[in-house]
Enzyme design. Structure first.
Site, PDB file in Angstrom:
ATOM      1  N   CYS A   1       0.858  -1.192   0.000  1.00 31.86           N
ATOM      2  CA  CYS A   1       0.000   0.000   0.000  1.00 31.86           C
ATOM      3  C   CYS A   1       0.888   1.234   0.000  1.00 31.86           C
ATOM      4  CB  CYS A   1      -0.910  -0.015   1.223  1.00 31.86           C
ATOM      5  SG  CYS A   1      -1.747   1.558   1.510  1.00 31.86           S
TER       6      CYS A   1
ATOM      7  N   ASP B   1       0.295  16.688  -0.696  1.00 31.09           N
ATOM      8  CA  ASP B   1      -0.051  15.932  -1.896  1.00 31.09           C
ATOM      9  C   ASP B   1       1.016  16.169  -2.965  1.00 31.09           C
ATOM     10  OD1 ASP B   1      -2.989  14.680  -3.068  1.00 31.09           O
ATOM     11  OD2 ASP B   1      -1.475  15.262  -4.534  1.00 31.09           O
TER      12      ASP B   1
ATOM     13  N   HIS C   1      -6.107   3.547   0.511  1.00 31.32           N
ATOM     14  CA  HIS C   1      -5.858   3.709   1.954  1.00 31.32           C
ATOM     15  C   HIS C   1      -6.594   4.999   2.301  1.00 31.32           C
ATOM     16  CE1 HIS C   1      -2.898   3.600   5.557  1.00 31.32           C
ATOM     17  NE2 HIS C   1      -3.688   4.649   5.749  1.00 31.32           N
TER      18      HIS C   1
ATOM     19  N   HIS D   1      -8.108   8.386   3.021  1.00 27.34           N
ATOM     20  CA  HIS D   1      -7.433   9.673   3.160  1.00 27.34           C
ATOM     21  C   HIS D   1      -8.417  10.814   2.955  1.00 27.34           C
ATOM     22  CE1 HIS D   1      -7.062   8.321  -1.022  1.00 27.34           C
ATOM     23  NE2 HIS D   1      -7.171   9.584  -1.377  1.00 27.34           N
TER      24      HIS D   1
ATOM     25  N   HIS E   1      -8.492  14.874   1.902  1.00 25.67           N
ATOM     26  CA  HIS E   1      -7.762  15.994   1.303  1.00 25.67           C
ATOM     27  C   HIS E   1      -8.153  17.262   2.052  1.00 25.67           C
ATOM     28  CE1 HIS E   1      -6.984  13.830  -2.676  1.00 25.67           C
ATOM     29  NE2 HIS E   1      -7.957  13.106  -2.175  1.00 25.67           N
TER      30      HIS E   1
HETATM   31  P1  5GP Z   1      -7.622  10.109  -4.403  1.00 30.58           P
HETATM   32  O1  5GP Z   1      -7.727  10.398  -5.875  1.00 30.58           O
HETATM   33  O2  5GP Z   1      -7.428   8.629  -4.130  1.00 30.58           O
HETATM   34  O3  5GP Z   1      -8.705  10.710  -3.576  1.00 30.58           O
HETATM   35  O4  5GP Z   1      -6.308  10.863  -3.923  1.00 30.58           O
HETATM   36  C1  5GP Z   1      -5.038  10.329  -4.012  1.00 30.58           C
HETATM   37  C2  5GP Z   1      -4.074  11.474  -3.893  1.00 30.58           C
HETATM   38  O5  5GP Z   1      -2.795  10.958  -3.615  1.00 30.58           O
HETATM   39  C3  5GP Z   1      -3.946  12.305  -5.180  1.00 30.58           C
HETATM   40  O6  5GP Z   1      -4.293  13.658  -4.906  1.00 30.58           O
HETATM   41  C4  5GP Z   1      -2.470  12.145  -5.564  1.00 30.58           C
HETATM   42  O7  5GP Z   1      -1.902  13.328  -6.107  1.00 30.58           O
HETATM   43  C5  5GP Z   1      -1.829  11.735  -4.259  1.00 30.58           C
HETATM   44  N1  5GP Z   1      -0.647  10.903  -4.416  1.00 30.58           N
HETATM   45  C6  5GP Z   1      -0.523   9.818  -5.221  1.00 30.58           C
HETATM   46  N2  5GP Z   1       0.698   9.268  -5.084  1.00 30.58           N
HETATM   47  C7  5GP Z   1       1.360  10.033  -4.177  1.00 30.58           C
HETATM   48  C8  5GP Z   1       2.679   9.978  -3.613  1.00 30.58           C
HETATM   49  O8  5GP Z   1       3.492   9.098  -3.926  1.00 30.58           O
HETATM   50  N3  5GP Z   1       3.003  10.933  -2.708  1.00 30.58           N
HETATM   51  C9  5GP Z   1       2.131  11.920  -2.339  1.00 30.58           C
HETATM   52  N4  5GP Z   1       2.558  12.807  -1.459  1.00 30.58           N
HETATM   53  N5  5GP Z   1       0.881  11.999  -2.839  1.00 30.58           N
HETATM   54  C10 5GP Z   1       0.500  11.071  -3.737  1.00 30.58           C
HETATM   55 ZN    ZN Z   2      -2.339   1.357   3.667  1.00 31.79          ZN
END
Ligand code: 5GP
Ligand code: ZN
Length: 114
Positions: A4, A30, A98, A100, A102
Site C-alpha cells: 500500500c 499531496d 488507503h 485519506h 484531502h
Molecule cells: P484520491 O484520488 O485517491 O482521492 O487521492 C489520491 C491522492 O494521492 C492524489 O491527490 C495524488 O496526487 C496523491 N498521491 C498519489 N501518489 C502520491 C505519492 O506518492 N506521494 C504523495 N505525497 N501523494 C501522492
Molecule cells: Zn495502507
C-alpha cells in the site's frame, strides 16, 4: 499493509513532506497539489476506504478531523475557509486505497460537487 502506497509513506519507506503526525494520524503534502494548500490526512492503521469504517475503527476519524482543524489553523486557513474531501471508491475517483482526507485551501475553490 505491505503493498500500500500510503502505508509505505507512513513507515517512511517512501519519502513524503510531513506536515503533521501523532499516534493515530499522519499528514503530508499531496504530490500533485490542486490548491496552494493540499494536504492528505491518513489513519496510521490501514483502512481501505470510507465504506470500511466501522464501530471498531471509527475513533480515528475524530482524530483526523482534530488534526485537520489544527493544521488548517496553523496554515492560516480559518478565516477564508477550506474544503475537506474524501473520495470513496472508483466512481468518486479514489486512486489510492488507503483512507485519506484531502485538505484544500488557500484560494477560492470551485463549487462543483460532481
Ligand atoms: P484520491 O484520488 O485517491 O482521492 O487521492 C489520491 C491522492 O494521492 C492524489 O491527490 C495524488 O496526487 C496523491 N498521491 C498519489 N501518489 C502520491 C505519492 O506518492 N506521494 C504523495 N505525497 N501523494 C501522492
Ligand atoms: Zn495502507
Amino acid at each position: 499493509m505491505t503493498d500500500c502506497l500510503f502505508c509505505k509513506i507512513i513507515s517512511g519507506e517512501i519519502p513524503s513532506k510531513k506536515v503533521y503526525e501523532d499516534d493515530y494520524v499522519y499528514a503530508f503534502e499531496d504530490i500533485a497539489p490542486q490548491a496552494p494548500v493540499h494536504i492528505l490526512f491518513v489513519p496510521k492503521e490501514h483502512i481501505p476506504m470510507a465504506s470500511a469504517i466501522t464501530s471498531e475503527n471509527s475513533g480515528v476519524i475524530s482524530k483526523i478531523y482534530e488534526a485537520i482543524a489544527k493544521v488548517a489553523h496553523e496554515k492560516g486557513l480559518d478565516e477564508d475557509g477550506y474544503r475537506i474531501v474524501n473520495n470513496c471508491g472508483e466512481n468518486a475517483g479514489q486512486t489510492v486505497f488507503h483512507l485519506h482526507f484531502h485538505l484544500l485551501g488557500g484560494k477560492k475553490l470551485e463549487l462543483k460537487m460532481c
